[in-house]
Design an enzyme around this catalytic site. Structure first.
Site, mmCIF file in Angstrom:
data_model
loop_
_atom_site.group_PDB
_atom_site.id
_atom_site.type_symbol
_atom_site.label_atom_id
_atom_site.label_comp_id
_atom_site.label_asym_id
_atom_site.label_seq_id
_atom_site.Cartn_x
_atom_site.Cartn_y
_atom_site.Cartn_z
ATOM 1 N N GLU A 25 4.138 47.644 75.329
ATOM 2 C CA GLU A 25 4.877 46.771 74.421
ATOM 3 C C GLU A 25 5.065 45.394 75.049
ATOM 4 O O GLU A 25 4.934 44.364 74.376
ATOM 5 C CB GLU A 25 6.240 47.378 74.091
ATOM 6 C CG GLU A 25 6.182 48.655 73.284
ATOM 7 C CD GLU A 25 7.564 49.182 72.958
ATOM 8 O OE1 GLU A 25 7.977 49.084 71.796
ATOM 9 O OE2 GLU A 25 8.253 49.681 73.899
ATOM 10 N N TYR A 57 18.840 25.898 57.347
ATOM 11 C CA TYR A 57 18.230 27.204 57.612
ATOM 12 C C TYR A 57 16.845 27.086 58.228
ATOM 13 O O TYR A 57 16.360 28.043 58.822
ATOM 14 C CB TYR A 57 18.209 28.078 56.356
ATOM 15 C CG TYR A 57 17.832 27.383 55.066
ATOM 16 C CD1 TYR A 57 16.506 27.150 54.739
ATOM 17 C CD2 TYR A 57 18.817 26.990 54.178
ATOM 18 C CE1 TYR A 57 16.162 26.529 53.557
ATOM 19 C CE2 TYR A 57 18.486 26.367 52.981
ATOM 20 C CZ TYR A 57 17.152 26.136 52.671
ATOM 21 O OH TYR A 57 16.816 25.518 51.503
ATOM 22 N N GLU A 77 18.263 45.696 70.172
ATOM 23 C CA GLU A 77 19.700 45.428 70.072
ATOM 24 C C GLU A 77 20.045 44.118 70.790
ATOM 25 O O GLU A 77 20.870 43.334 70.311
ATOM 26 C CB GLU A 77 20.498 46.588 70.682
ATOM 27 C CG GLU A 77 20.470 47.873 69.884
ATOM 28 C CD GLU A 77 19.283 48.777 70.217
ATOM 29 O OE1 GLU A 77 19.342 49.961 69.876
ATOM 30 O OE2 GLU A 77 18.295 48.285 70.809
ATOM 31 N N ARG A 205 54.601 15.525 57.509
ATOM 32 C CA ARG A 205 53.784 14.516 58.163
ATOM 33 C C ARG A 205 53.130 13.603 57.131
ATOM 34 O O ARG A 205 52.549 14.065 56.149
ATOM 35 C CB ARG A 205 52.690 15.189 59.010
ATOM 36 C CG ARG A 205 51.604 14.238 59.529
ATOM 37 C CD ARG A 205 52.154 13.312 60.617
ATOM 38 N NE ARG A 205 51.168 12.303 60.986
ATOM 39 C CZ ARG A 205 50.203 12.477 61.890
ATOM 40 N NH1 ARG A 205 50.081 13.628 62.513
ATOM 41 N NH2 ARG A 205 49.382 11.494 62.176
ATOM 42 N N ARG A 214 56.002 10.214 64.075
ATOM 43 C CA ARG A 214 55.645 11.298 63.174
ATOM 44 C C ARG A 214 56.544 12.505 63.373
ATOM 45 O O ARG A 214 57.043 12.748 64.488
ATOM 46 C CB ARG A 214 54.176 11.672 63.329
ATOM 47 C CG ARG A 214 53.775 12.382 64.580
ATOM 48 C CD ARG A 214 53.156 11.589 65.705
ATOM 49 N NE ARG A 214 52.541 10.322 65.435
ATOM 50 C CZ ARG A 214 51.245 10.075 65.580
ATOM 51 N NH1 ARG A 214 50.423 11.031 65.925
ATOM 52 N NH2 ARG A 214 50.766 8.864 65.409
ATOM 53 N N ASP A 217 52.551 16.202 64.867
ATOM 54 C CA ASP A 217 51.143 15.854 65.035
ATOM 55 C C ASP A 217 50.453 17.042 65.684
ATOM 56 O O ASP A 217 50.884 17.524 66.738
ATOM 57 C CB ASP A 217 51.017 14.607 65.913
ATOM 58 C CG ASP A 217 49.585 14.099 65.984
ATOM 59 O OD1 ASP A 217 48.828 14.344 65.030
ATOM 60 O OD2 ASP A 217 49.237 13.454 66.988
ATOM 61 N N ASP A 219 46.679 18.132 66.960
ATOM 62 C CA ASP A 219 45.323 17.661 67.233
ATOM 63 C C ASP A 219 44.477 18.801 67.779
ATOM 64 O O ASP A 219 44.910 19.529 68.695
ATOM 65 C CB ASP A 219 45.331 16.524 68.253
ATOM 66 C CG ASP A 219 45.856 15.227 67.677
ATOM 67 O OD1 ASP A 219 45.586 14.953 66.498
ATOM 68 O OD2 ASP A 219 46.536 14.486 68.418
#
Length: 293
Positions: A25, A57, A77, A205, A214, A217, A219
């Site tokens: 193989e 794709y 696998e 916010r 604020r 916040d 991020d």
């Protein structure tokens, strides 16, 4: 199959590879066929007709062929798992199902096909910066940390101790309370960012003044692990990753280091220890808050 939702199905990608346990193989090779089913939120692509809002794709097919024709594995696998890992590295893919067909497998009896099917979902380390300087900022940051734990698809949230910091840039405003959360997520970067914006909105916010005061916040600092070169890098103005100024902000790095002493941040093309970045920022006023956990 994958859980219900939008899908892209790429079926019947064929190439010749040398995967298998037996000597012949690996020497002679045989044909492999792969099916890939990707769970992707196709709403943005449908609204905008923009290629960068979906998965290319053709590129996925090229990745599949690259794995099939690449280094030899004993097991299909393993082939399926490597393909799944490559597909999940694409920022928009939420989950993937990979089927590897080995129709010429040396089974020893008449048969039509051998298939191995693997299903994988994202499980990615992320870093989130939290900050507030209006109303009761310490309470807001602490409550937001609790809200992060309630997001479906976000797990193992660890919130750093609270830190105080002087504002950088913007108009005159009160000092900030900052923290950093480390977590793992099955959400895409865009999906996670949408959840962060939802929490910000819950705390009132508004985005009227750049670098202004604020109520909260949140991020997205980093998505993925730069140590393994599996972090997402994006220059999309709506999703900049890693955060372009994180390496210059002690109010991000100090609490992050407190939460994860081994923290690493991508700076340009290099993964840099957060501990090594902080000495250059010693002039920034960032300090643990007394009584904060």
């Amino acid at each position: 199959m994958l859980a219900r939702g939008d899908e892209i199905r790429l079926l019947g990608v064929a190439a010749r590879g040398h995967h298998g346990v037996l000597d012949f193989e690996k020497r002679d090779g045989q044909d492999f066929v792969v099916d890939v089913v990707m769970r992707v939120d196709l709403g943005p692509a449908g609204r905008t007709d923009a290629l960068d809002r979906t998965v290319n794709y053709a590129e996925v097919a090229a990745d599949v062929v690259d794995v099939i024709t690449g280094p030899s594995f004993d097991l299909i696998e393993k082939v399926a798992s490597v393909i799944a890992q490559r597909v999940l590295a694409r920022p928009l893919v939420e989950a993937v199902e990979v089927t590897v067909h080995k129709p010429q497998a040396p089974v020893g009896v008449p048969f039509s096909d051998v298939q191995v099917v693997v299903r994988r979902q994202r499980d990615v380390p992320v870093v989130i910066g939290l900050g507030a300087n209006l109303d009761d900022p310490a309470a807001a940051v602490t409550a937001a940390g609790r809200q992060l734990r309630r997001i479906r698809g976000v797990a193992r949230v660890r919130l750093s101790p609270l830190h105080g910091s002087a504002p950088i840039g913007g108009p005159d405003q009160p000092d900030y309370v900052n923290a950093v959360a480390t977590a793992r997520t099955s959400l895409t970067p865009a999906g996670l960012l949408a959840q962060l914006h939802r929490i910000e909105a819950d705390f009132g916010r508004v985005r009227e003044v750049r670098w202004g005061a604020r109520t909260l916040d949140l991020d997205l600092i980093q998505y993925g692990d730069p140590r393994t070169d599996m972090d997402v890098r994006s220059d999309d103005p709506t999703l900049l990753l890693p955060h372009p100024r994180a390496h210059e902000r002690a109010f991000v790095l100090r609490p992050w280091l407190a939460a994860d002493p081994d923290a690493m941040l991508r700076v340009g093309e290099t993964a840099v220890a957060v501990a090594d970045l902080l000495p250059a920022l010693a002039d920034q006023d960032v300090h643990p808050l007394e009584g904060a956990e």
